[in-house]
Design an enzyme around this catalytic site. Structure first.
Site, mmCIF file in Angstrom:
data_model
loop_
_atom_site.group_PDB
_atom_site.id
_atom_site.type_symbol
_atom_site.label_atom_id
_atom_site.label_comp_id
_atom_site.label_asym_id
_atom_site.label_seq_id
_atom_site.Cartn_x
_atom_site.Cartn_y
_atom_site.Cartn_z
ATOM 1 N N GLY A 46 0.832 -1.196 0.000
ATOM 2 C CA GLY A 46 0.000 0.000 0.000
ATOM 3 C C GLY A 46 0.864 1.241 0.000
ATOM 4 O O GLY A 46 2.018 1.209 0.447
ATOM 5 N N GLN A 51 2.878 9.938 1.520
ATOM 6 C CA GLN A 51 4.219 9.333 1.579
ATOM 7 C C GLN A 51 5.125 9.771 0.431
ATOM 8 O O GLN A 51 6.336 9.598 0.499
ATOM 9 C CB GLN A 51 4.114 7.801 1.561
ATOM 10 C CG GLN A 51 3.503 7.217 2.825
ATOM 11 C CD GLN A 51 3.387 5.718 2.712
ATOM 12 O OE1 GLN A 51 2.413 5.212 2.177
ATOM 13 N NE2 GLN A 51 4.379 5.003 3.202
ATOM 14 N N CYS A 100 6.143 -0.283 7.352
ATOM 15 C CA CYS A 100 5.744 0.858 6.533
ATOM 16 C C CYS A 100 6.926 1.283 5.667
ATOM 17 O O CYS A 100 8.052 1.334 6.152
ATOM 18 C CB CYS A 100 5.323 2.006 7.446
ATOM 19 S SG CYS A 100 4.845 3.494 6.561
ATOM 20 N N LEU A 101 6.657 1.592 4.401
ATOM 21 C CA LEU A 101 7.734 2.024 3.497
ATOM 22 C C LEU A 101 8.376 3.324 3.979
ATOM 23 O O LEU A 101 9.505 3.623 3.623
ATOM 24 C CB LEU A 101 7.188 2.213 2.073
ATOM 25 C CG LEU A 101 6.710 0.946 1.347
ATOM 26 C CD1 LEU A 101 6.069 1.316 0.016
ATOM 27 C CD2 LEU A 101 7.854 -0.037 1.140
ATOM 28 N N HIS A 142 -4.280 1.492 7.720
ATOM 29 C CA HIS A 142 -2.900 2.007 7.760
ATOM 30 C C HIS A 142 -2.735 3.150 6.742
ATOM 31 O O HIS A 142 -2.173 4.204 7.059
ATOM 32 C CB HIS A 142 -1.941 0.850 7.469
ATOM 33 C CG HIS A 142 -0.490 1.215 7.408
ATOM 34 N ND1 HIS A 142 0.448 0.718 8.288
ATOM 35 C CD2 HIS A 142 0.209 2.016 6.549
ATOM 36 C CE1 HIS A 142 1.642 1.213 7.989
ATOM 37 N NE2 HIS A 142 1.530 1.988 6.927
ATOM 38 N N GLU A 143 -3.247 2.941 5.512
ATOM 39 C CA GLU A 143 -3.062 3.950 4.457
ATOM 40 C C GLU A 143 -3.932 5.181 4.700
ATOM 41 O O GLU A 143 -3.498 6.313 4.451
ATOM 42 C CB GLU A 143 -3.359 3.349 3.076
ATOM 43 C CG GLU A 143 -2.458 2.189 2.670
ATOM 44 C CD GLU A 143 -0.975 2.460 2.835
ATOM 45 O OE1 GLU A 143 -0.546 3.623 2.704
ATOM 46 O OE2 GLU A 143 -0.231 1.492 3.114
ATOM 47 N N HIS A 146 -2.288 7.418 7.023
ATOM 48 C CA HIS A 146 -1.253 8.259 6.392
ATOM 49 C C HIS A 146 -1.862 9.573 5.897
ATOM 50 O O HIS A 146 -1.247 10.634 6.011
ATOM 51 C CB HIS A 146 -0.627 7.539 5.186
ATOM 52 C CG HIS A 146 0.528 6.647 5.530
ATOM 53 N ND1 HIS A 146 1.651 7.096 6.181
ATOM 54 C CD2 HIS A 146 0.747 5.328 5.285
ATOM 55 C CE1 HIS A 146 2.507 6.084 6.330
ATOM 56 N NE2 HIS A 146 1.972 4.998 5.799
HETATM 57 NI NI NI Z 1 2.813 3.085 5.691
#
Ligand code: NI
Length: 179
Positions: A46, A51, A100-101, A142-143, A146
């Site tokens: 995701g 991000q 998480c990225l 989660h997304e 963000h």
């Molecule tokens: Ni993330």
């Protein structure tokens, strides 16, 4: 298409709240394509626009929905694009070891709803609704977090958060030395 730079914690932009998309114009369509490509390259499940430094409510997901589903995921067949996503229903609870990225190298168990109903627009502006459970439900929460400037580490207890931050700092220092 182009690869976008993924912001890493503690970049302050990750704490900003994204604005709703007013119209899915060419710029937003390009953002979506670029996010899909960037997520695939990073092998993420995701990615939220926040991000990649864009304050718009856009999320792309590519979650393996069933067992033995890695192949579908790798081919991008589970791709979901959500513009202006909104959680309209939730129930149950589930704990999962999240990563998480934007916080590479560390994971932590986060408790979330096990089932969510999400309303959004697709990349053509058509409204749709998703009923999700398990990892798909976790990834959606989660997304969407963000887009509201919330990272998974913000969902941890203070003690656990401090531990993870220390671990993360060490991992980043190791990476710096390796470069
Ligand atoms: Ni993330």
């Amino acid at each position: 298409m182009a690869l976008l730079n993924i912001l890493k914690y503690p970049d302050p932009f990750l704490k900003t709240k994204a604005a709703p998309v007013q119209s899915i114009d060419l710029e937003v369509k390009k953002l979506i394509s670029d996010m899909v490509e960037t997520m695939a390259m990073a092998r993420g499940i995701g990615l939220a626009a926040t991000q990649v430094g864009v304050g718009k409510r856009v999320v792309v997901l590519n979650v393996p929905v069933g067992e033995n589903d890695e192949e579908r995921r790798e081919r991008g067949k589970n791709l979901v694009v959500l513009v202006n996503p909104e959680i309209v229903g939730s129930s149950g609870s589930i704990t999962y070891d999240e990563g998480c990225l934007s916080v590479p190298g560390v994971t932590a168990e986060v408790e979330r709803f096990s089932n969510v109903t999400v309303k959004a627009l697709d990349r053509d502006g058509a409204p749709f609704e998703i009923k999700a459970e398990g990892l798909f439900a976790i990834a959606l929460q989660h997304e969407i977090d963000h887009l509201d400037g919330i990272l998974f580490i913000d969902r941890l207890s203070r003690l656990k958060r401090e531990l993870i931050k220390r671990k993360y700092k060490k991992a980043m220092e190791r990476q710096d030395r390796a470069l």
